[in-house]
Design a protein around this motif. Structure first.
Motif, PDB file in Angstrom:
ATOM      1  N   ASP A  42       1.729   0.947   2.679  1.00 61.23           N
ATOM      2  CA  ASP A  42       2.906   1.000   1.808  1.00 61.23           C
ATOM      3  C   ASP A  42       2.486   1.259   0.363  1.00 61.23           C
ATOM      4  N   ALA A  43       1.392   0.591  -0.059  1.00 59.27           N
ATOM      5  CA  ALA A  43       0.897   0.789  -1.422  1.00 59.27           C
ATOM      6  C   ALA A  43       0.406   2.216  -1.618  1.00 59.27           C
ATOM      7  N   HIS A  92       3.409   4.517  -1.779  1.00 57.90           N
ATOM      8  CA  HIS A  92       4.096   4.376  -3.065  1.00 57.90           C
ATOM      9  C   HIS A  92       3.383   5.184  -4.141  1.00 57.90           C
ATOM     10  N   HIS A  93       2.062   5.121  -4.152  1.00 59.66           N
ATOM     11  CA  HIS A  93       1.281   5.887  -5.125  1.00 59.66           C
ATOM     12  C   HIS A  93       1.440   7.386  -4.877  1.00 59.66           C
ATOM     13  N   MET A 144       3.882   8.937  -3.612  1.00 59.65           N
ATOM     14  CA  MET A 144       5.238   9.391  -3.899  1.00 59.65           C
ATOM     15  C   MET A 144       5.513   9.563  -5.392  1.00 59.65           C
ATOM     16  N   HIS A 145       4.569   9.154  -6.236  1.00 60.20           N
ATOM     17  CA  HIS A 145       4.828   9.210  -7.677  1.00 60.20           C
ATOM     18  C   HIS A 145       5.107  10.639  -8.143  1.00 60.20           C
ATOM     19  N   HIS A 202       8.673  11.515  -7.454  1.00 63.53           N
ATOM     20  CA  HIS A 202       9.583  10.818  -8.361  1.00 63.53           C
ATOM     21  C   HIS A 202       9.552  11.443  -9.754  1.00 63.53           C
ATOM     22  N   LYS A 219       7.909  15.358  -1.502  1.00 63.28           N
ATOM     23  CA  LYS A 219       8.226  14.109  -0.791  1.00 63.28           C
ATOM     24  C   LYS A 219       8.116  14.291   0.715  1.00 63.28           C
TER      25      LYS A 219
END
Length: 289
Positions: free
Chosen positions: A153-154, A157-158, A160-161, A164, A229
């Motif tokens: 998950d971490a 998240h990184h 996906m930056h 975003h 994404k």
């Protein structure tokens, strides 16, 4: 390739339709450099303000994913299953022998058979750390699965930056286009004593700002963010497969069952058939014999 085709289609349909309707490109081309300077420059500046250097480099690198697509292909998933098969089988046959492979993967005779996977530090780290922990008797499948889930998950998240950051830029471009258009209107109002034909051209040039902001947002930057994404999410399945196989191993399922769990958790368009994988595993056994 599909990304380039998409960009060409966008430009052909938008500007082709404009010309076909009787529009003239002259006024757009004349205003374009100045409008692009204001809108593109402001967007780039806002991007620099809202991201640190590492994120900026990461985003610029990830833009290439729009054209390259996912990193992991059908053959890579098959190779990963073969790699995990060899490692799990060795760990069960000789727990001591597995240490040299997980401690120095770059010098491992097993990992070296799969250079593309070996070149991915996250995949190698995920495999090595989990197998190393199992050899140290940290082998509760539920705890290991929870740790791997948090770790992935971490990592996601990184990853996906970039998406975003691009989406944030896309959201701001229409407003920046309005800013440029307002500046154009201010310029026009300062020349209100000019003839109507001159004022018409100035107003048209001002409206190019609004057009450019919306066009860049919804025609280019927004789709870029969506594609990045989608590619990151698809590549994430590769690491999820590693988790599924290694957790199945900790449940003490037979080695072939662990690999079959991984195969069935592979995305359908990348999933090797049962017979294809059996043939690949047969070759692995023969080469190891």
């Amino acid at each position: 390739m599909i990304g380039i085709i998409g960009i060409l289609v966008i430009f052909a349909m938008v500007f082709g339709g404009y010309i076909a309707a009787g529009g003239k490109l002259g006024i757009i081309l004349k205003a374009l450099p100045f409008e692009m300077m204001m809108i593109g420059g402001a967007a780039a500046g806002a991007f620099l303000i809202s991201n640190d250097m590492a994120a900026i480099k990461h985003t610029l690198k990830d833009v290439g994913k729009v054209f390259k697509g996912p990193k992991w292909k059908h053959d890579d998933y098959r190779d990963l299953l073969c790699l995990l098969f060899e490692l799990i089988r060795l760990a069960r046959q000789n727990p001591v022998a597995i240490e040299e492979h997980v401690e120095e993967p770059e010098n491992s005779s097993i990992f070296s058979k799969y250079p593309k996977i070996l070149g991915d530090s996250e995949a190698i780290s995920l495999i090595s750390d989990t197998l190393r922990s199992a050899s140290m008797n940290y082998d509760d499948p539920h705890q290991v699965e929870e740790i791997l889930e948090k770790r992935m998950d971490a990592t996601m998240h990184h990853a996906m930056h970039s998406s975003h950051a691009l989406q944030t830029m896309a959201d701001g471009l229409p407003a920046l286009g309005i800013v440029a258009a307002v500046l154009g209107v201010i310029k026009t109002m300062a020349a209100i004593d000019q003839p109507p034909e001159i004022l018409g051209k100035m107003i048209g040039g001002a409206l190019v700002g609004t057009f450019l902001g919306v066009f860049l947002s919804y025609g280019l930057v927004g789709p870029f963010a969506g594609k990045v994404k989608a590619v990151v999410e698809e590549d994430g399945h590769f690491y999820q497969l590693i988790r599924e196989v290694l957790v199945a191993n900790l449940h003490n399922h037979a080695t072939n069952i662990c690999i079959e769990v991984g195969r069935q958790n592979t995305p359908s368009h990348c999933r090797p058939s049962f017979n294809e994988l059996e043939e690949a595993l047969k070759n692995v056994k023969q080469s190891a014999a």
